[in-house]
Design a protein around this motif. Structure first.
Motif, PDB file in Angstrom:
ATOM      1  N   TYR A  13       0.808  -1.214   0.000  1.00  0.00           N
ATOM      2  CA  TYR A  13       0.000   0.000   0.000  1.00  0.00           C
ATOM      3  C   TYR A  13       0.845   1.270   0.000  1.00  0.00           C
ATOM      4  CZ  TYR A  13      -4.221  -2.729   0.698  1.00  0.00           C
ATOM      5  OH  TYR A  13      -5.264  -3.604   0.525  1.00  0.00           O
ATOM      6  N   GLU A  14       2.129   1.159   0.245  1.00  0.00           N
ATOM      7  CA  GLU A  14       2.983   2.347   0.251  1.00  0.00           C
ATOM      8  C   GLU A  14       2.996   2.994  -1.123  1.00  0.00           C
ATOM      9  OE1 GLU A  14       6.118   1.120   3.808  1.00  0.00           O
ATOM     10  OE2 GLU A  14       6.816   1.205   1.735  1.00  0.00           O
ATOM     11  N   PHE A 113      -5.235  19.788  -1.253  1.00  0.00           N
ATOM     12  CA  PHE A 113      -4.222  18.846  -0.775  1.00  0.00           C
ATOM     13  C   PHE A 113      -4.438  17.460  -1.367  1.00  0.00           C
ATOM     14  CE2 PHE A 113      -7.770  18.781   2.140  1.00  0.00           C
ATOM     15  CZ  PHE A 113      -7.987  17.438   2.391  1.00  0.00           C
ATOM     16  N   ASP A 114      -3.351  16.721  -1.428  1.00  0.00           N
ATOM     17  CA  ASP A 114      -3.356  15.305  -1.769  1.00  0.00           C
ATOM     18  C   ASP A 114      -2.576  14.573  -0.686  1.00  0.00           C
ATOM     19  OD1 ASP A 114      -4.552  15.226  -4.598  1.00  0.00           O
ATOM     20  OD2 ASP A 114      -2.961  16.733  -4.793  1.00  0.00           O
ATOM     21  N   THR A 115      -3.048  13.377  -0.342  1.00  0.00           N
ATOM     22  CA  THR A 115      -2.410  12.598   0.706  1.00  0.00           C
ATOM     23  C   THR A 115      -2.028  11.232   0.163  1.00  0.00           C
ATOM     24  OG1 THR A 115      -3.746  13.718   2.385  1.00  0.00           O
ATOM     25  CG2 THR A 115      -2.657  11.683   3.055  1.00  0.00           C
ATOM     26  N   VAL A 116      -0.831  10.784   0.521  1.00  0.00           N
ATOM     27  CA  VAL A 116      -0.341   9.495   0.075  1.00  0.00           C
ATOM     28  C   VAL A 116       0.070   8.662   1.283  1.00  0.00           C
ATOM     29  CG1 VAL A 116       2.048  10.291  -0.160  1.00  0.00           C
ATOM     30  CG2 VAL A 116       1.260   8.353  -1.528  1.00  0.00           C
ATOM     31  N   ILE A 117      -0.100   7.337   1.176  1.00  0.00           N
ATOM     32  CA  ILE A 117       0.391   6.425   2.219  1.00  0.00           C
ATOM     33  C   ILE A 117       1.896   6.314   2.030  1.00  0.00           C
ATOM     34  CG2 ILE A 117       0.257   4.106   3.202  1.00  0.00           C
ATOM     35  CD1 ILE A 117      -2.553   3.917   1.785  1.00  0.00           C
ATOM     36  N   GLU A 118       2.644   6.942   2.925  1.00  0.00           N
ATOM     37  CA  GLU A 118       4.091   7.025   2.720  1.00  0.00           C
ATOM     38  C   GLU A 118       4.813   5.780   3.220  1.00  0.00           C
ATOM     39  OE1 GLU A 118       6.883  10.748   2.736  1.00  0.00           O
ATOM     40  OE2 GLU A 118       6.583  10.105   4.812  1.00  0.00           O
ATOM     41  N   SER A 119       4.405   5.240   4.372  1.00  0.00           N
ATOM     42  CA  SER A 119       5.093   4.052   4.885  1.00  0.00           C
ATOM     43  C   SER A 119       4.210   3.299   5.862  1.00  0.00           C
ATOM     44  CB  SER A 119       6.419   4.430   5.565  1.00  0.00           C
ATOM     45  OG  SER A 119       6.182   5.192   6.734  1.00  0.00           O
ATOM     46  N   VAL A 120       4.465   1.980   5.918  1.00  0.00           N
ATOM     47  CA  VAL A 120       3.847   1.114   6.920  1.00  0.00           C
ATOM     48  C   VAL A 120       4.977   0.336   7.573  1.00  0.00           C
ATOM     49  CG1 VAL A 120       2.131  -0.661   7.394  1.00  0.00           C
ATOM     50  CG2 VAL A 120       1.795   0.903   5.467  1.00  0.00           C
ATOM     51  N   SER A 121       5.086   0.427   8.877  1.00  0.00           N
ATOM     52  CA  SER A 121       6.221  -0.164   9.580  1.00  0.00           C
ATOM     53  C   SER A 121       6.093  -1.680   9.701  1.00  0.00           C
ATOM     54  CB  SER A 121       6.348   0.440  10.983  1.00  0.00           C
ATOM     55  OG  SER A 121       5.362  -0.115  11.843  1.00  0.00           O
ATOM     56  N   GLU A 122       7.197  -2.299  10.082  1.00  0.00           N
ATOM     57  CA  GLU A 122       7.143  -3.688  10.509  1.00  0.00           C
ATOM     58  C   GLU A 122       6.321  -3.781  11.796  1.00  0.00           C
ATOM     59  OE1 GLU A 122      11.179  -4.790  11.094  1.00  0.00           O
ATOM     60  OE2 GLU A 122      11.662  -4.842   8.951  1.00  0.00           O
ATOM     61  N   ARG A 123       6.047  -4.996  12.216  1.00  0.00           N
ATOM     62  CA  ARG A 123       5.288  -5.205  13.450  1.00  0.00           C
ATOM     63  C   ARG A 123       6.085  -4.654  14.640  1.00  0.00           C
ATOM     64  NH1 ARG A 123       0.917  -8.397  14.354  1.00  0.00           N
ATOM     65  NH2 ARG A 123       0.569  -9.216  16.452  1.00  0.00           N
ATOM     66  N   LYS A 124       5.450  -3.823  15.444  1.00  0.00           N
ATOM     67  CA  LYS A 124       6.098  -3.200  16.593  1.00  0.00           C
ATOM     68  C   LYS A 124       5.303  -3.530  17.862  1.00  0.00           C
ATOM     69  CE  LYS A 124       9.117  -0.851  14.067  1.00  0.00           C
ATOM     70  NZ  LYS A 124      10.574  -1.095  14.146  1.00  0.00           N
TER      71      LYS A 124
END
Length: 299
Positions: A13-14, A113-124
């Protein structure tokens, strides 16, 4: 699905849009700038007058949807949240944001404005639970011109199983050099009042100097323990650890003439009355805490 498989699915999804062609609900305007500055205590003259600019830190204020919401989320963002929900990450908390300012906004500017999914982390794993941090980046524009960037980070997580909470303790009194003698007296089951060495005025609570004449010298006298309820309030809300509302908080006028905030024990809160005679006693709440309280004097 194992952690690696889930993370790979989330990483896909990034770079996908979270909101497209959003617009601010209102143009940049002087009333909102004034409210912001008053709330923040910011008296910078750059934010007033005919050439005023908006505080740069207001960037998100111009793009928020308010209670009505924007209703402009892109399908990819909704899908991402659904995947996390399916993985048990059903709770969410905002964690932090970052902003970059390209040029100041001015009253009358209409933002998009426009918004983007920039990052999704590993499980924390956090104290709240285990999950994934999701960072979105919003580019804010006036016309074609980029004026700022807002990064917003949330944690979607599976709530941790809570351990049974230990019994709540009453708050500890703040003991300092000005009142240490009072608390030493309480440990000995003595209610000590300060007495000015100059004018002999009694005072409570303890102070470093006499409020009547200003003399810094003093000694102590032990209160007899007799008093009357001068005033009281009944607390219903908010709940406070170690206290079970409703309960009465009383202001007792001692026979010596000074007043002390305390409890009346051994009776329901709704039976406390102004003028009720009471007598001092000391109650031990735990191994560390003893407090002066009062009990009704009955005929």
């Amino acid at each position: 699905m194992d952690d690696d498989g889930l993370h790979a699915r989330l990483k896909a999804y990034e770079g996908r849009p979270a909101a497209v062609a959003g617009t601010g609900r209102d143009p940049v305007n002087a009333p909102m700038i004034r409210h912001w500055c008053e709330a923040m205590g910011d008296g910078n003259p750059a934010y007033t007058g005919p050439d005023a600019i908006a505080p740069p830190t207001m960037l998100q204020a111009w793009i928020m949807g308010g209670l009505g919401g924007h209703g402009g989320r892109a399908p990819a963002y909704e899908e991402l949240l659904a995947v996390l929900d399916e993985a048990g990450c059903t709770a969410v908390v905002a964690t932090d944001c970052e902003q970059e300012y390209v040029r100041p906004l001015r009253p009358g500017d209409e933002v998009a404005f426009d918004t983007v999914i920039e990052s999704v982390s590993e499980r924390k794993t956090t104290k709240l639970g285990t999950g994934h941090f999701v960072t979105t980046r919003t580019d804010v524009r006036v016309g074609p011109e980029l004026v700022g960037t807002h990064r917003f980070r949330i944690l979607k997580y599976a709530p941790a199983r809570r351990r049974a909470a230990p019994p709540e303790r009453r708050p500890r009194p703040v003991v300092n050099r000005d009142n240490a003698g009072f608390w030493e007296g309480v440990r000995e089951h003595r209610l000590l009042l300060q007495r000015c060495a100059s004018c002999a005025a009694l005072r409570f609570p303890w102070l470093p100097g006499c409020q009547s004449c200003g003399c810094p010298e003093w000694d102590t006298v032990e209160a007899s323990g007799e008093g009357t309820v001068f005033s009281y309030v009944v607390l219903h809300h908010p709940p406070f650890p170690a206290f079970e509302p409703p309960y009465a908080v009383v202001l007792v006028e001692l026979a010596e003439g000074v007043r002390i905030v305390s409890d009346v024990v051994g009776m329901p809160y709704d039976k406390v009355r102004i003028g009720m005679p009471v007598r001092l006693e000391f109650r031990r709440y735990d191994d560390e805490l003893t407090l002066p309280v009062f009990r009704e004097v009955t005929a």
